[in-house]
Design an enzyme around this catalytic site. Structure first.
Site, mmCIF file in Angstrom:
data_model
loop_
_atom_site.group_PDB
_atom_site.id
_atom_site.type_symbol
_atom_site.label_atom_id
_atom_site.label_comp_id
_atom_site.label_asym_id
_atom_site.label_seq_id
_atom_site.Cartn_x
_atom_site.Cartn_y
_atom_site.Cartn_z
ATOM 1 N N ARG A 85 0.811 -1.210 0.000
ATOM 2 C CA ARG A 85 0.000 0.000 0.000
ATOM 3 C C ARG A 85 0.844 1.259 0.000
ATOM 4 O O ARG A 85 0.493 2.254 -0.596
ATOM 5 C CB ARG A 85 -0.908 -0.011 1.237
ATOM 6 C CG ARG A 85 -1.702 1.267 1.376
ATOM 7 C CD ARG A 85 -2.241 1.430 2.786
ATOM 8 N NE ARG A 85 -3.330 0.522 3.045
ATOM 9 C CZ ARG A 85 -3.768 0.254 4.279
ATOM 10 N NH1 ARG A 85 -3.187 0.805 5.319
ATOM 11 N NH2 ARG A 85 -4.774 -0.573 4.463
ATOM 12 N N TYR A 86 1.956 1.217 0.734
ATOM 13 C CA TYR A 86 2.832 2.374 0.854
ATOM 14 C C TYR A 86 4.083 2.126 0.019
ATOM 15 O O TYR A 86 4.457 0.982 -0.222
ATOM 16 C CB TYR A 86 3.237 2.561 2.323
ATOM 17 C CG TYR A 86 2.093 2.840 3.270
ATOM 18 C CD1 TYR A 86 1.471 4.083 3.290
ATOM 19 C CD2 TYR A 86 1.654 1.862 4.162
ATOM 20 C CE1 TYR A 86 0.441 4.344 4.184
ATOM 21 C CE2 TYR A 86 0.628 2.122 5.056
ATOM 22 C CZ TYR A 86 0.024 3.363 5.067
ATOM 23 O OH TYR A 86 -0.987 3.619 5.953
ATOM 24 N N ARG A 89 7.126 -0.029 2.041
ATOM 25 C CA ARG A 89 6.935 -1.166 2.936
ATOM 26 C C ARG A 89 5.774 -2.051 2.499
ATOM 27 O O ARG A 89 4.803 -1.575 1.923
ATOM 28 C CB ARG A 89 6.720 -0.706 4.383
ATOM 29 C CG ARG A 89 5.646 0.339 4.584
ATOM 30 C CD ARG A 89 6.034 1.201 5.794
ATOM 31 N NE ARG A 89 4.983 2.094 6.249
ATOM 32 C CZ ARG A 89 4.718 3.285 5.708
ATOM 33 N NH1 ARG A 89 5.369 3.685 4.638
ATOM 34 N NH2 ARG A 89 3.784 4.041 6.218
ATOM 35 N N CYS A 98 -3.887 -18.208 14.629
ATOM 36 C CA CYS A 98 -3.530 -17.439 15.824
ATOM 37 C C CYS A 98 -3.842 -18.294 17.040
ATOM 38 O O CYS A 98 -4.697 -19.177 16.973
ATOM 39 C CB CYS A 98 -4.355 -16.164 15.917
ATOM 40 S SG CYS A 98 -4.281 -15.147 14.442
ATOM 41 N N CYS A 102 -9.455 -13.427 17.890
ATOM 42 C CA CYS A 102 -10.066 -12.253 18.501
ATOM 43 C C CYS A 102 -11.352 -11.933 17.753
ATOM 44 O O CYS A 102 -11.353 -11.895 16.521
ATOM 45 C CB CYS A 102 -9.107 -11.074 18.437
ATOM 46 S SG CYS A 102 -7.455 -11.506 19.008
ATOM 47 N N CYS A 105 -11.289 -9.063 15.090
ATOM 48 C CA CYS A 105 -10.155 -9.068 14.154
ATOM 49 C C CYS A 105 -10.503 -8.417 12.813
ATOM 50 O O CYS A 105 -11.520 -8.712 12.208
ATOM 51 C CB CYS A 105 -9.693 -10.504 13.907
ATOM 52 S SG CYS A 105 -8.317 -10.589 12.746
ATOM 53 N N ARG A 107 -8.913 -9.004 10.158
ATOM 54 C CA ARG A 107 -8.703 -10.007 9.111
ATOM 55 C C ARG A 107 -9.572 -11.234 9.370
ATOM 56 O O ARG A 107 -9.194 -12.354 9.066
ATOM 57 C CB ARG A 107 -7.228 -10.407 9.037
ATOM 58 C CG ARG A 107 -6.320 -9.256 8.690
ATOM 59 C CD ARG A 107 -5.402 -9.573 7.505
ATOM 60 N NE ARG A 107 -4.679 -8.378 7.100
ATOM 61 C CZ ARG A 107 -3.593 -7.912 7.722
ATOM 62 N NH1 ARG A 107 -3.111 -8.561 8.760
ATOM 63 N NH2 ARG A 107 -3.017 -6.825 7.308
ATOM 64 N N ASP A 266 -11.766 -0.827 12.488
ATOM 65 C CA ASP A 266 -12.094 -0.801 11.060
ATOM 66 C C ASP A 266 -13.548 -1.219 10.867
ATOM 67 O O ASP A 266 -14.149 -1.846 11.739
ATOM 68 C CB ASP A 266 -11.182 -1.762 10.300
ATOM 69 C CG ASP A 266 -9.731 -1.319 10.348
ATOM 70 O OD1 ASP A 266 -9.496 -0.103 10.229
ATOM 71 O OD2 ASP A 266 -8.851 -2.175 10.511
ATOM 72 N N ASP A 303 -7.589 3.812 9.995
ATOM 73 C CA ASP A 303 -7.156 3.206 8.738
ATOM 74 C C ASP A 303 -8.310 3.424 7.767
ATOM 75 O O ASP A 303 -9.382 2.850 7.926
ATOM 76 C CB ASP A 303 -6.875 1.715 8.943
ATOM 77 C CG ASP A 303 -5.790 1.215 8.007
ATOM 78 O OD1 ASP A 303 -5.499 1.901 7.004
ATOM 79 O OD2 ASP A 303 -5.242 0.136 8.277
ATOM 80 N N LYS A 310 -3.358 4.895 6.802
ATOM 81 C CA LYS A 310 -3.637 5.299 8.177
ATOM 82 C C LYS A 310 -3.455 6.814 8.328
ATOM 83 O O LYS A 310 -2.490 7.367 7.814
ATOM 84 C CB LYS A 310 -2.681 4.595 9.133
ATOM 85 C CG LYS A 310 -2.842 3.085 9.167
ATOM 86 C CD LYS A 310 -1.844 2.471 10.143
ATOM 87 C CE LYS A 310 -1.881 0.960 10.108
ATOM 88 N NZ LYS A 310 -1.358 0.402 8.830
#
Ligand SMILES: *Cc1c(COP(=O)(O)O)cnc(C)c1O
Ligand code: SF4
Length: 346
Positions: A85-86, A89, A98, A102, A105, A107, A266, A303, A310
């Site tokens: 995206r950037y 990075r 995981c 959570c 989450c 994702r 999000d 974000d 962000k």
């Protein structure tokens, strides 16, 4: 790529005295359930901050208006498992598992029990992409949780990344110090420190997650010379009060973990019941800034949808009248401050 062996407690085991276990099971059919024994032990009572983060809730199902991928990560993915995206990075999604799933989450659509880790061919494609793009200097390993991979798999990935000359820093985003602290072994630390500069951003959301075990995990990592940051998600009913955030962020500093971001939730499908108004986050930042060590004050970020990135947001503490600034101090006093006049030099 292989995962470590790890176990989950059963939902029945946690909710056995509860009559709602059957409803929870129906939610878990849409969004997987998994809670490590060490995280389950942190639950003190039904509905507490740990419970809310890991136990399925019927409200996850009535959220049809939201998008499964509001950040449009799939559009920013030139090769599978890599998000670019950037300019400098990329995020590499090396794991889909995981220790705890959570409920909030971002994702949610990715993580899941049945999913394999990134396979060798996908990894090779990602490495080729990074190698062909010299502007990329910062690699963020994410997932899922990268530390669910075994040491050999991690070693393999890190070694390949370090073989690319323009890759300067490597970051690992992991909630393992919180959700599976026993995974942080001296052997893991010895492996990681061979690949410096390597940073870890972990993910504590509540002061109850700061325990002797999670503190020890952070200690081992910090002793391996790994700078530790923390990303917290602002969660309704979990950490959306100033007292809780103050105790979390200052507590982290004492573990040598530097607060980095507080994320506004999000707009991910199945998570609306955790969302707070922006005003809540801004009040928390205002209550921290100046009142506690500046080292304990993270940036509050949104974000933006559609992959726009962000954006840090701050309480409104500056008013400009030409070259005169009127600034609000942390104690609420309005102070005038004269800026340089921009036409002065020639
Ligand atoms: C958050 C994020 C990053 C890292 O952003 P920093 O502000 O440098 O921590 C990189 N890529 C993507 C896609 C992200 O979502
Ligand atoms: S540890 Fe991170 S990636 Fe895994 S479920 Fe929790 S928030 Fe999602």
């Amino acid at each position: 790529m292989r995962y470590i062996r790890s176990s989950s407690v059963t939902l029945e085991n946690i909710t056995k005295k509860s009559t709602i276990a059957a409803e929870f099971t129906s939610v878990a059919a849409s969004y997987p359930f998994r809670v490590s024994p060490s995280y389950a032990k942190l639950i003190r009572r039904e509905g507490d901050a740990i419970w809310k983060q890991c136990i399925p809730d019927l409200r996850e199902l009535d959220d049809a208006g939201q998008c499964p991928d509001p950040l449009a990560e799939h559009l920013l993915s030139p090769v599978p498992g890599l998000i670019h995206r950037y300019p400098d990075r990329v995020v590499l999604l090396v794991s889909n598992r995981c220790p705890v799933y959570c409920r909030f989450c971002m994702r949610k659509r990715h993580v899941g029990e049945g999913d394999a880790p990134m396979d060798a061919q996908t990894l090779k494609q990602a490495m080729d992409y990074i190698a062909a793009n010299p502007a990329i200097r910062d690699i963020i390993l994410s997932g899922g949780d990268p530390l669910m991979l075994d040491d050999d798999s991690l070693h393999h990935i890190l070694q390949q990344l370090r073989a690319i000359p323009h890759v300067t820093i490597i970051r690992i985003g992991t909630r393992v110090p919180v959700t599976l602290p026993e995974r942080v072994t001296p052997e893991l630390c010895t492996l990681l420190k061979r690949f410096h500069p390597l940073y870890i951003n972990t993910h504590f959301n509540h002061p109850d997650e700061i325990t002797p075990l999670s503190a020890r995990a952070c200690d081992l990592l910090a002793d391996a010379g790994i700078p530790l940051g923390n990303q917290t998600v602002l969660l309704r009913g979990v950490n959306d009060s100033l007292d809780t955030m103050r105790s979390l962020q200052t507590g982290l500093l004492s573990l040598r973990v530097r607060p980095y971001y507080i994320h506004q939730m999000d707009l991910v499908r199945g998570t609306a019941h955790f969302r707070t108004p922006i005003a809540t986050g801004l009040e928390i930042i205002r209550g921290l800034r100046g009142h506690v060590s500046g080292m304990a004050v993270p940036q509050y970020v949104i974000d933006l949808p559609d992959g726009k990135g962000k954006v840090p947001i701050l309480p409104d503490d500056v008013e400009r009248q030409g070259d005169l600034l009127i600034l609000r101090t942390y104690q609420g006093e309005m102070v005038r401050y004269r800026d340089l006049t921009t036409v002065a030099d020639s």
